[in-house]
Design a protein around this motif. Structure first.
Motif, short mmCIF file in Angstrom:
data_model
loop_
_atom_site.label_atom_id
_atom_site.label_comp_id
_atom_site.label_asym_id
_atom_site.label_seq_id
_atom_site.Cartn_x
_atom_site.Cartn_y
_atom_site.Cartn_z
N ARG A 123 5.32 -20.59 -31.75
CA ARG A 123 5.67 -20.17 -33.11
C ARG A 123 4.67 -20.66 -34.13
O ARG A 123 4.53 -20.07 -35.21
N SER A 124 3.95 -21.72 -33.81
CA SER A 124 2.92 -22.20 -34.73
C SER A 124 1.57 -21.54 -34.46
O SER A 124 0.74 -21.43 -35.36
N TRP A 158 14.00 -10.16 -29.78
CA TRP A 158 12.64 -9.69 -30.04
C TRP A 158 12.56 -8.18 -29.84
O TRP A 158 12.99 -7.66 -28.81
N TRP A 170 1.20 -18.31 -33.27
CA TRP A 170 1.28 -16.91 -33.68
C TRP A 170 2.30 -16.77 -34.81
O TRP A 170 3.30 -17.49 -34.84
N ASP A 171 2.08 -15.82 -35.69
CA ASP A 171 3.02 -15.52 -36.77
C ASP A 171 4.03 -14.51 -36.24
O ASP A 171 3.88 -13.30 -36.42
N LEU A 172 5.06 -15.01 -35.58
CA LEU A 172 6.01 -14.12 -34.92
C LEU A 172 6.83 -13.30 -35.92
O LEU A 172 7.22 -12.17 -35.62
N GLU A 173 7.08 -13.85 -37.09
CA GLU A 173 7.85 -13.09 -38.08
C GLU A 173 7.05 -11.90 -38.59
O GLU A 173 7.59 -10.81 -38.81
N LEU A 194 9.92 -16.18 -26.77
CA LEU A 194 10.28 -15.29 -27.87
C LEU A 194 11.77 -15.38 -28.20
O LEU A 194 12.59 -15.75 -27.34
N ARG A 238 7.20 -9.35 -35.85
CA ARG A 238 8.52 -8.69 -35.85
C ARG A 238 8.56 -7.61 -36.92
O ARG A 238 9.04 -6.49 -36.67
N ASP A 273 8.06 -23.77 -29.13
CA ASP A 273 7.83 -24.22 -30.51
C ASP A 273 6.35 -24.12 -30.86
O ASP A 273 5.99 -23.72 -31.98
#
Length: 320
Positions: free
Chosen positions: A225-226, A282, A228-231, A278, A234, A222
């Motif tokens: 995800r804060s 991914w 790094w900007d995983l979206e 991830l 992607r 969790d």
């Protein structure tokens, strides 16, 4: 002429701009230190050339920058203007647009004018290109138990320009933002972080830590995800995979340069987080596999095309 470049799996030799080296070199681009908008600013350090973090894949300037990173070193560090313009044409760049892009690359410090009238690689770009060699052609993914690096930096208010540059460049090489002034990266980037801090003149403001056991308040996945900007990452992988589908591999030189140009930023901005942090779908592993397979396939015929063009333009320019 120069021997065929070595495979990417081999360790690149130490190099100068006059010694041939393998062609699968960094397609990283360049601006001179200090920053994106200051092309020859003084830092109190020796002049260096840094990656262009605002490069737009597919543009004329980006494609020529990629070509220079791939091929100028194995060509001995210099290329005739006519050869570069012809090869730009093979990439779909008209001659006037190519000349404009070449001028921009000289303004940004990547190219110099040689005494013989050619375009020469700036020796100050060597460090940037060597780092790009490792990033672009050796994709590393963290494994359970691997160490992390923490970078704590307090830059004085009077150096807000440096603070901005430090933040942008750490994010460009894959750092996650834990809080203001605190970043986290894979531990294997230790040397790259040290070099970056020295090159932009920020080492005196930073303290580095190593740990194998970061303990945020929430589960580590969790927290990642804060940090790094995983979206966004992607989306970049999906963009790359779509660009590969559009390549015409019947023209291997153009396909190879476009492939590297589309890929070269991803290995920087994607830190290679362990699979446990991830989403299960991914796309990073698929991107790396597709890139490696296609690059291996295109390297030799692309290099042969470059040698043929350089040889033909040299012969045409020779007195009869």
């Amino acid at each position: 002429m120069t021997d065929l470049p070595a495979r990417a799996s081999e360790s690149p030799p130490l190099l100068t701009v006059t010694a041939p080296a393998h062609s699968r070199k960094s397609a990283g681009a360049a601006v001179t230190s200090r920053g994106e908008d200051e092309e020859h600013a003084e830092t109190g350090h020796a002049e260096v050339v840094l990656d262009d973090i605002d490069a737009r894949p597919g543009s004329a300037t980006s494609l020529l920058r990629t070509f220079i990173g791939l091929y100028l070193r194995p060509l001995g560090g210099e290329i005739a203007p006519s050869a570069l313009v012809q090869l730009a044409g093979d990439l779909g760049i008209p001659a006037p647009q190519a000349r404009t892009a070449i001028t921009r690359l000289k303004q940004r410090g990547l190219l110099l004018s040689s005494d013989s009238g050619g375009h020469a690689l700036n020796p100050a770009a060597t460090g940037m290109l060597e780092r790009g060699d490792d990033r672009i052609f050796t994709v590393r993914t963290m494994q359970p138990g691997d160490e992390w690096m923490l970078v704590s930096a307090t830059v004085p208010e009077t150096r807000r320009d440096l603070r901005h540059q430090l933040r942008r460049r750490l994010q460009f090489i894959g750092a996650g933002a834990v809080s203001a002034g605190l970043w986290i990266l894979p531990g294997h980037l230790d040397a790259e972080v040290e070099a970056l801090l020295e090159e932009i003149g920020a080492r005196e403001f930073a303290t580095l830590f190593r740990t194998a056991d970061p303990r945020p308040a929430q589960p580590l996945a969790d927290a990642a995800r804060s940090w790094w900007d995983l979206e966004a990452l992607r989306a970049e992988h999906e963009r790359f995979l779509a660009s590969v589908d559009a390549l015409d591999t019947a023209a291997p030189f153009a396909a190879h340069v476009h492939l590297i140009d589309s890929w070269r930023v991803l290995p920087y901005t994607d830190p290679g987080l362990p699979a446990s942090l991830l989403p299960t779908d991914w796309p990073g592993a698929r991107s790396a596999e597709v890139f490696t397979a296609l690059s291996d396939r295109l390297t030799t015929p692309a290099w042969q095309h470059v040698l043929a063009v350089v040889s033909s333009t040299t012969a045409a320019a020779s007195p009869r």
